[in-house]
Write a protein that holds these residues in place. Sequence first.
Motif, mmCIF file in Angstrom:
data_model
loop_
_atom_site.group_PDB
_atom_site.id
_atom_site.type_symbol
_atom_site.label_atom_id
_atom_site.label_comp_id
_atom_site.label_asym_id
_atom_site.label_seq_id
_atom_site.Cartn_x
_atom_site.Cartn_y
_atom_site.Cartn_z
ATOM 1 N N SER A 50 -7.268 7.756 4.791
ATOM 2 C CA SER A 50 -6.873 7.444 3.234
ATOM 3 C C SER A 50 -5.999 6.373 2.768
ATOM 4 O O SER A 50 -6.188 5.642 1.903
ATOM 5 C CB SER A 50 -6.396 8.624 2.426
ATOM 6 O OG SER A 50 -6.099 8.135 1.148
ATOM 7 N N PHE A 51 -5.348 5.959 3.662
ATOM 8 C CA PHE A 51 -4.537 4.878 2.881
ATOM 9 C C PHE A 51 -5.199 3.054 3.364
ATOM 10 O O PHE A 51 -4.957 2.630 2.841
ATOM 11 C CB PHE A 51 -3.334 4.952 4.318
ATOM 12 C CG PHE A 51 -2.053 3.768 3.958
ATOM 13 C CD1 PHE A 51 -1.075 3.805 4.143
ATOM 14 C CD2 PHE A 51 -2.171 2.305 5.045
ATOM 15 C CE1 PHE A 51 -0.029 3.316 2.863
ATOM 16 C CE2 PHE A 51 -1.337 1.542 4.840
ATOM 17 C CZ PHE A 51 -0.108 1.919 3.843
ATOM 18 N N THR A 99 -5.077 11.163 6.720
ATOM 19 C CA THR A 99 -4.035 10.969 5.587
ATOM 20 C C THR A 99 -4.265 8.867 5.560
ATOM 21 O O THR A 99 -3.957 8.832 5.360
ATOM 22 C CB THR A 99 -2.832 10.672 6.393
ATOM 23 O OG1 THR A 99 -2.135 12.513 5.755
ATOM 24 C CG2 THR A 99 -1.640 9.935 4.945
ATOM 25 N N TRP A 117 -3.720 6.269 -1.948
ATOM 26 C CA TRP A 117 -4.066 7.119 -1.020
ATOM 27 C C TRP A 117 -3.211 8.141 -1.237
ATOM 28 O O TRP A 117 -1.604 7.999 -2.093
ATOM 29 C CB TRP A 117 -3.773 6.380 0.341
ATOM 30 C CG TRP A 117 -1.740 5.608 0.656
ATOM 31 C CD1 TRP A 117 -1.327 4.603 -0.053
ATOM 32 C CD2 TRP A 117 -0.780 6.996 0.587
ATOM 33 N NE1 TRP A 117 0.095 5.102 -0.370
ATOM 34 C CE2 TRP A 117 0.430 6.024 0.505
ATOM 35 C CE3 TRP A 117 -0.915 7.842 1.614
ATOM 36 C CZ2 TRP A 117 1.329 6.987 1.090
ATOM 37 C CZ3 TRP A 117 0.213 8.154 1.918
ATOM 38 C CH2 TRP A 117 1.335 7.363 1.622
ATOM 39 N N ASN A 147 1.811 2.340 -3.919
ATOM 40 C CA ASN A 147 0.661 2.851 -4.372
ATOM 41 C C ASN A 147 1.146 2.491 -5.852
ATOM 42 O O ASN A 147 0.743 3.255 -6.714
ATOM 43 C CB ASN A 147 0.433 4.216 -5.210
ATOM 44 C CG ASN A 147 0.044 5.165 -3.796
ATOM 45 O OD1 ASN A 147 -1.021 4.794 -3.229
ATOM 46 N ND2 ASN A 147 -0.187 6.538 -3.089
ATOM 47 N N ARG A 192 1.333 -1.867 -0.348
ATOM 48 C CA ARG A 192 0.205 0.096 0.468
ATOM 49 C C ARG A 192 0.795 1.268 0.101
ATOM 50 O O ARG A 192 0.347 2.414 -0.536
ATOM 51 C CB ARG A 192 -0.547 -0.173 1.101
ATOM 52 C CG ARG A 192 -2.080 1.233 1.278
ATOM 53 C CD ARG A 192 -2.814 0.875 -0.096
ATOM 54 N NE ARG A 192 -3.681 2.165 0.203
ATOM 55 C CZ ARG A 192 -4.423 2.383 -0.675
ATOM 56 N NH1 ARG A 192 -4.618 2.077 -2.041
ATOM 57 N NH2 ARG A 192 -5.623 3.951 -0.662
#
Length: 403
Positions: free
Chosen positions: A273-274, A270, A261, A253, A250
């Motif tokens: 979003s992750f 944040t 994210w 990206n 993750r």
Amino acid sequence: MNIPLKSASPAITPSHHRIESMDVLRGLVMVIMALDHVRHLFHSTAFTDNPLELTTTTPALFLTRWITHFCAPVFIFLSGTSIYLQSLRKTKRELSNFLIKRGLWLVVAEVTIVTLGITFNPFYGVFILQVIWAIGISMIMLGLLIYLPFRLILALGLAMVLGHNALDVAESAPGFQPGFWWAVLHFPVRYSLTIGHQLIYDYPFMPWLGLMIVGYCVGIWFESSVSPARRRAVLVRAGLGLIVFFLLLRLTNAYGDPHPWRLQPSALLTLLSFLNVEKYPPSLLYMGMTIGPALLFLAGMEPIHNRFTRIMRTFGRTAFFYYLVHWYLIHTLCLIVFFGRGHTWADTWNVPKATRFIIPGEGFSLPVVYLIWALVILAMYPLCRWYDAYKTSHKNRWWLRYL
């Protein structure tokens, strides 16, 4: 995941080996699942906003939706594991026939019983293919695949789970339109069937099938010949490995989810979003994020027996019964609230949504949603306890295997 490979089918044994921690975990995800469905039908913004949209949601609402991400993948994974354990006491032909018949029944139940429970629309303005469809079609496919060597079954499952996000490249192209089979396998769609009738297809089944197959293959660690200590050690290593895999992939990206994210105005946003990975269809990162902790739960919960595990086990042993009944219970509560607000019967047909007895924007705050959820669980427990006792005392009733 350190899974020993086998080229031959497992030997048939008459013993009935049941790992109660699987029922406990299955029951827990059923309880959490009801939270999502109560939120979906009762929360004030459920039909007007996305709880995962970072620009409009709140952390509490986001996490209320996010925690329910564990439900479908864990249930489908455990379904595969349970199928493997059934293979220890059935011939391949017996198991194949059962899986195909049960899978067909689940697909029919999805578009009839479940759809009606979700919508309360007897005219079926929509037909819904969601998680029960995904389980059913995956069972049918696995019922055909179990004749293959174990190594090949495992390879197919891993290929689907690890490789399906390669299709994201084509799907992200401007103007992409999936063909019929592409949509069936990997792309959620809405189809207009006839005037006034629509098909909602949110669970393209290829990744779900892959996950069920992996769960099936992990079933070798739940054989009676594997000691509990060894099983727990393997589950801990596999669970931690999947969590680390999720975190590292993750961070890049680069692959595994169609939505990268991004840095947000705050550290909390944040983090959200992750964690905001794709469920429709379930991305590789989505499956890693959910199955890793599930394996750790199985490892830690196996030696524990207390009131909590007994309650969750009851829900887990009656999962499909629970699933069917809880939709009708929740929607009946919606009906009561609908008329309690002063709406008339005619108002039910003026709602621009397929789901009856719900006016978008008229729901409740999140604390009230949690209160309703608690009441639903309290009401479901005696029903599930009764059904579990009935099923246990009437094992000769063939139809109980399908409910």
